[in-house]
Design an enzyme around this catalytic site. Structure first.
Site, PDB file in Angstrom:
ATOM      1  N   HIS A  51       0.825  -1.202   0.000  1.00  0.00           N
ATOM      2  CA  HIS A  51       0.000   0.000   0.000  1.00  0.00           C
ATOM      3  C   HIS A  51       0.865   1.261   0.000  1.00  0.00           C
ATOM      4  O   HIS A  51       1.245   1.752   1.060  1.00  0.00           O
ATOM      5  CB  HIS A  51      -0.902   0.001   1.241  1.00  0.00           C
TER       6      HIS A  51
ATOM      7  N   GLY B 233      -3.576  -3.390  11.390  1.00  0.00           N
ATOM      8  CA  GLY B 233      -4.019  -3.925  10.112  1.00  0.00           C
ATOM      9  C   GLY B 233      -5.530  -4.072  10.151  1.00  0.00           C
ATOM     10  O   GLY B 233      -6.234  -3.492   9.334  1.00  0.00           O
ATOM     11  N   PRO B 234      -6.026  -4.839  11.121  1.00  0.00           N
ATOM     12  CA  PRO B 234      -7.474  -4.874  11.328  1.00  0.00           C
ATOM     13  C   PRO B 234      -7.922  -3.470  11.748  1.00  0.00           C
ATOM     14  O   PRO B 234      -7.543  -2.985  12.817  1.00  0.00           O
ATOM     15  CB  PRO B 234      -7.645  -5.893  12.454  1.00  0.00           C
TER      16      PRO B 234
ATOM     17  N   GLY C 104     -10.745   4.392   7.358  1.00  0.00           N
ATOM     18  CA  GLY C 104     -11.233   3.092   7.788  1.00  0.00           C
ATOM     19  C   GLY C 104     -11.269   2.992   9.301  1.00  0.00           C
ATOM     20  O   GLY C 104     -12.250   2.542   9.889  1.00  0.00           O
TER      21      GLY C 104
ATOM     22  N   HIS D 165      -4.007   3.242  -3.391  1.00  0.00           N
ATOM     23  CA  HIS D 165      -4.214   2.702  -2.043  1.00  0.00           C
ATOM     24  C   HIS D 165      -3.492   1.394  -1.797  1.00  0.00           C
ATOM     25  O   HIS D 165      -2.687   1.291  -0.869  1.00  0.00           O
ATOM     26  CB  HIS D 165      -5.713   2.516  -1.756  1.00  0.00           C
TER      27      HIS D 165
ATOM     28  N   GLU E  84     -17.742  -3.546  24.551  1.00  0.00           N
ATOM     29  CA  GLU E  84     -16.943  -4.765  24.698  1.00  0.00           C
ATOM     30  C   GLU E  84     -15.670  -4.703  23.841  1.00  0.00           C
ATOM     31  O   GLU E  84     -14.581  -5.069  24.297  1.00  0.00           O
ATOM     32  CB  GLU E  84     -17.774  -5.990  24.306  1.00  0.00           C
TER      33      GLU E  84
ATOM     34  N   HIS F  90     -28.160 -14.906  24.723  1.00  0.00           N
ATOM     35  CA  HIS F  90     -27.196 -14.712  25.800  1.00  0.00           C
ATOM     36  C   HIS F  90     -26.485 -16.005  26.210  1.00  0.00           C
ATOM     37  O   HIS F  90     -25.609 -15.972  27.058  1.00  0.00           O
ATOM     38  CB  HIS F  90     -27.889 -14.105  27.025  1.00  0.00           C
TER      39      HIS F  90
ATOM     40  N   ARG G  72     -22.609 -18.581  35.843  1.00  0.00           N
ATOM     41  CA  ARG G  72     -23.514 -17.721  36.604  1.00  0.00           C
ATOM     42  C   ARG G  72     -24.004 -18.459  37.850  1.00  0.00           C
ATOM     43  O   ARG G  72     -24.210 -17.861  38.899  1.00  0.00           O
ATOM     44  CB  ARG G  72     -24.719 -17.352  35.739  1.00  0.00           C
TER      45      ARG G  72
END
Lengths: 662, 662
Positions: B30, B119-120, B158, B261, B406, B468, B515
């Site tokens: 790139h 990267g991600p 991004g 790109h 999260e 859940h 739980r």
């Protein structure tokens, strides 16, 4: 004329009473949200929502999404009070018990009127975006007469804080989805306490930054709620209605605190709430007068529905419209010509390219597909068959530039599929299923026909390296119930997989496709062999000692290995395991024919897949051989990587020889 | 005095030349981002970034994160030009080739100076938030003398569109992380084309809504860049610096388009770019004069480093600080007293509660833990041991209210762990690992010690229902390389797992916790048995015919089944398979002792886990018996669900009897 507060208040209190009593009876659940949003929901359902309780699947109904799904007693109350056939009061009494359609969170497959399954926060609103897209698209195709409805959402702080909210809001603003209206339950309380424990955001400013209209109201003042909803409905932009509410409203000692969020109020507080609300009726009893008011306001929708049905009868394209809404493909849909062409002129292309070619045959035939990609159009090869962009200026387009929003894309596709009338497919790199896995799971749970075009499906993508190379992904997706994970090996299988995906009305599909070119292996296509899940693509010529089981890009390698073995007098079958789920569903005779249950010293089973070996024991048996990658990949040209990780005939044959007894 | 444009421009062009030449040589990569952001990066690295190329792990260095990791040649160029030991020019020549540390995307485990793997998209910026949290926290503990650095990020469109950005930005704004500065490469181009294909957002307004300072500059005007960075550095809020740039700047025919790109520019365009830039040097050759300028500006950091080291020598808590930064636990850390207490007074509690109890022993002993939860504090039981909130007003706190974020939480924890000096742990429901799976994978890839406290780990959570209830999650997490997935069965195992997690310096851990209450089964704790991964918790009394292999909440059920079998004269071992990864790492003798490789007609292996059976063949062998759930769960009280899904002695024993030959 709308009902006055004297009649609306008891209607809202009926929601409160049912909610607190049902949670108490179940000894679990969330009374705070239904009690807090009861007034808003009452105005919405009695004056704004276009629906016909006697025909919950009416195509032009408004869609209502309870994004804050933990407040499920709100929608169960609304459905019951409005006169839907289900839930019954008995169902509500059995809230959260085995067999009751009144599950802990609303499930679209248990109750009509529940447009989508919610509970995992943020996704309801994001699915609503997809519903609103589908509505505008179908409106552009079928006109105002047949498609002219709104999408209403109730969302909480959790929905707004989740990352997917940003993606959904960005997409909705960009597409100017003016018929999408979100009522935000602005109660300033989350499970952990006041929202200011964790956020300082100016929510309305953020929505405005994304091109939304925002308006605020007192969520306990019927006239003010009405004003805000009218403004929202009228505005051409998507609207956020900030409803200032008190969580658990009506519970005098606990309201306004996180104590009401997710636990029963308790006997004493419920008694106190009955007093506060002036609700002196026993649990699960709603006085006739209040029920009548609810049933009366819901009757308006019945008239709208009848008027619409008359228009449908006059509509020239009625059959087509009904077919679309029933989710059926055109009766003469077929890929046979395309496949015959491939047989006549075999193509060595990447399966992502094969997918594009298949779409070239599909999209012109199947008008209900809506394609897209999370900003990898040229890599996912998803724009094909002459479809043009779906934009705010042209909702008739059939291709969505989702932007770098994998989770938002997947959620929107869920919403489109659930809305009906369209079949969404969308692409990203397979490794980024991790970004939208929660939505893929909801596709599966909701039985939504969403087709995920996941390309660059192994180390075969090469230089981008381990962050982009799926290792565990194909296998881990195979574990999700009701999800078809397909890894086709060539052009023919890719076309077959597309056909299966399109015809799977109640199952989503993940297509795992290669970046790199692959030879066309199949030379017959009398039936859709991929529909068997796994099939023998090459039978042993010498006495059978080995069965090679491969998927996708490794099938050609398996064929090469087989040829080598045959050259040494060792008979080897090759099985293309396109889709383990479908193979597992075949009858025992078929499975036994393909993978006979004999000792490994008679026939060695060998799996070859450029991913984790974990789980392959199921098909190789314990003493079989599993060729795979049980570590992260690396950055290098694909050929170098396949060699490094042992995906060559030279590396595999000795392992096979070591494992077959002489 | 800063260098003038006459010297900065060639320094920036060196980045451009190395980037376009390396991508060309690799024939993949790139060039657009490094060329577009070369000017900004040059000002940042030469005038703002506090670093010492000769000591890349200096604790008080500024952290630089290239969130847009695909532009990896930018950081490789910067590291080389600044005089880091690696990469060498030879490494850069081998960009994207097997064995080169210059991988397709920057990998923290390959190069010093790469603070995290990117990267991600979106995660780099989100990890930087964690680094900035760690910095402020350590500053609060050790003072300005030892901890006083900034976190700088380069991010692209991004990164900003991804959902995790919203979570990260919200958290950073709320925590007023003024030392976090993000340079946004505002080039208005994504892979698919202009950004307005998919977004209409007013980015700066959104950041402002989250409490950020924003400033804009011309990304190709050194003075303007300097002004903006100074403003950003001075502002007490986190800053977004919108750098208006031209992607691929310098490539005269392709710049400003998505063509630059992600593909080599090609020979002709590179020649044209050389002309445009006035860069007449051969590929991979940087003139001495330019290299000298780069090395000279980088020498400033060396002095700062020396001054800091002198302060450290004088610091009374030097040993403690160094231990913290080395990632070591206090030398006398031990859970033995706590475990002895449990042995003396066994506790029947949920393992989430057992985790809280263990943290009660850990947190007072281990000052570097930073706990938190994504708005499920009371459910995840993560706030324990007397730790108080980490807030904008008190960075010394050790508990983070992450909000309903999260993915943002997991990414922030990655950043904290990589920053060093702290050990982050954080909780949500296990099913919501799907929301942060991409970050969990990056924990594993980056070898970051992050501890995920994932509670409500099966249908045992009951009424909340299938959205859940994890079914595939434990097993699918086990497939991620370098990740410890632990499902302890009681208080003792939970303590053992915590000890392992804390001591695993290069591996993240997922603790899957119940739980519901579970009996304490273990009655000895001479060694950490969980460290074996799987161990025999009960040996057969009668001749051994069965080995029951169970995890977590199902271990008690396995014990009950074993008792029943023994009562019928059938000897049954019970193996607690706390962590398959650790079991697989044991030597063959140990594994053979626990799971002897004999035919099932001699010893039947039975797995019991309230999740998918997929993959359990590895431990039961093909002809073993696998008790699990291969569908979605349901909403009902836990006891009803365990009965419905066959997790009772009554349902299991007949299946075992059917599978053992008489």
């Amino acid at each position: 004329m709308p009902l006055g507060p004297d009649r609306l208040a008891p209607m809202a209190n009926a929601i409160r009473a049912l909610s607190m009593d049902a949670v108490e009876a179940a000894n679990s659940g969330h009374p705070g949200m239904p009690m807090g949003m009861a007034d808003v929901a009452t105005v919405l359902w009695s004056e704004f929502l276009k629906h016909d309780p006697s025909a919950p699947d009416w195509a032009d109904r408004d869609r209502f999404v309870l994004s804050a799904g933990h407040g499920s007693m709100l929608i169960y109350s609304l459905l019951y009070l409005s006169g839907y056939a289900a839930p019954t009061i008995e169902d509500i009494r059995n809230f959260r018990q085995l067999g009751s359609p009144c599950a802990g969170h609303p499930e679209n497959f248990l109750l009509d009127g529940v447009e989508c399954t919610t509970g995992p926060l943020g996704q309801g609103l994001a699915m609503a975006v997809g519903m609103a897209i589908a509505e505008r698209h179908l409106n552009a195709e079928f006109g105002d007469e047949l498609v002219d409805h709104h999408t209403w959402v109730i969302a909480g702080d959790g929905c707004l804080m989740e990352g997917v909210n940003h993606e959904a809001v960005g997409l909705a603003g960009h597409l100017k989805l003016g018929r999408l209206n979100v009522m935000w339950d602005d109660n300033r309380i989350t499970i952990d306490g006041p929202t200011d424990l964790s956020t300082s955001e100016d929510v309305e400013a953020r929505y405005a930054a994304a091109g939304w209209h925002t308006v605020r109201c007192d969520g306990h003042d019927f006239a003010d709620i009405r004003r805000a909803l009218e403004e929202a409905k009228a505005d051409p932009r998507p609207s956020l209605v900030a409803c200032r509410t008190v969580i658990g409203k009506g519970a005098p000692n606990k309201q306004g605190t996180s104590a009401t969020h997710g636990a029963p109020l308790g006997k004493d507080e419920i008694a106190a709430a009955r007093e506060t609300l002036g609700w002196d009726h026993p649990p699960f009893e709603v006085p006739e007068r209040i029920l009548n008011d609810w049933r009366e306001v819901s009757a308006n929708g019945k008239q709208a529905h009848s008027a619409w049905r008359a228009k449908l009868e006059d509509y020239s394209g009625k059959t087509d419209f009904e077919r679309r809404m029933a989710g059926d493909l055109p009766v003469d849909f077929s890929l046979q010509d395309y496949i015959d062409g491939l047989l006549a002129d075999p193509q060595t292309v990447a399966t992502r390219k094969a997918s594009e070619m298949a779409l070239g045959a599909i999209n012109p035939q199947v008008p209900q597909t809506i394609g897209g990609s999370a900003d990898l159009t040229g890599s996912n090869n998803t724009k094909a068959g002459g479809i043009g962009p779906l934009t705010a200026e042209d909702y008739a387009g059939r291709y969505l530039y989702y932007g770098i929003r994998e989770f938002g894309m997947a959620s929107a596709m869920n919403g489109m599929a659930l809305h009906g009338g369209v079949i969404p497919y969308g692409g990203t790199f397979l490794v980024f299923t991790d970004y939208c896995r929660a939505a893929i799971r909801l596709s599966a749970l909701q039985e939504a026909r969403v087709i995920y075009v996941m390309t660059h499906d192994s180390i075969g993508l090469g230089e981008d390296g381990p962050t982009h190379q799926p290792v565990e992904h194909v296998q881990s997706l195979r574990m999700i119930p009701n999800l078809l994970v397909m890894r086709p090996a060539d052009t023919i299988e890719t076309a077959e997989c597309w056909e299966i995906a399109l015809k799977s009305k109640t199952r989503p599909t993940v297509l795992a496709l290669s970046r790199q070119n692959l030879p066309q292996i199949r030379n017959t296509a009398r039936e859709n062999m991929s529909a068997r899940g796994g099939y023998r693509i090459k039978a042993a010529e010498n006495p059978r000692r080995v069965i090679l089981i491969a998927t996708g890009s490794e099938l050609a390698l398996a064929m090469d290995c087989a040829a080598k073995l045959e050259g040494q007098g060792i008979g080897a079958d090759v099985v293309s395991m396109v889709c383990t789920q479908l193979f597992d569903e075949q009858d025992a005779t078929y499975r036994e024919d393909i993978l006979p249950n004999v000792a490994p010293d008679q026939i060695l089973r060998v799996s070859i897949e450029a991913g984790t070996t974990f789980g392959w024991d199921r098909y190789t048996m314990t003493n079989g051989l599993r060729i795979g990658i049980d570590r992260f990949g690396a950055s290098a040209p694909a050929g170098d990587l396949f060699e490094k990780f042992g995906f060559t005939v030279e590396a595999i044959i000795p392992q096979i020889m070591n494992n077959i007894s002489e």
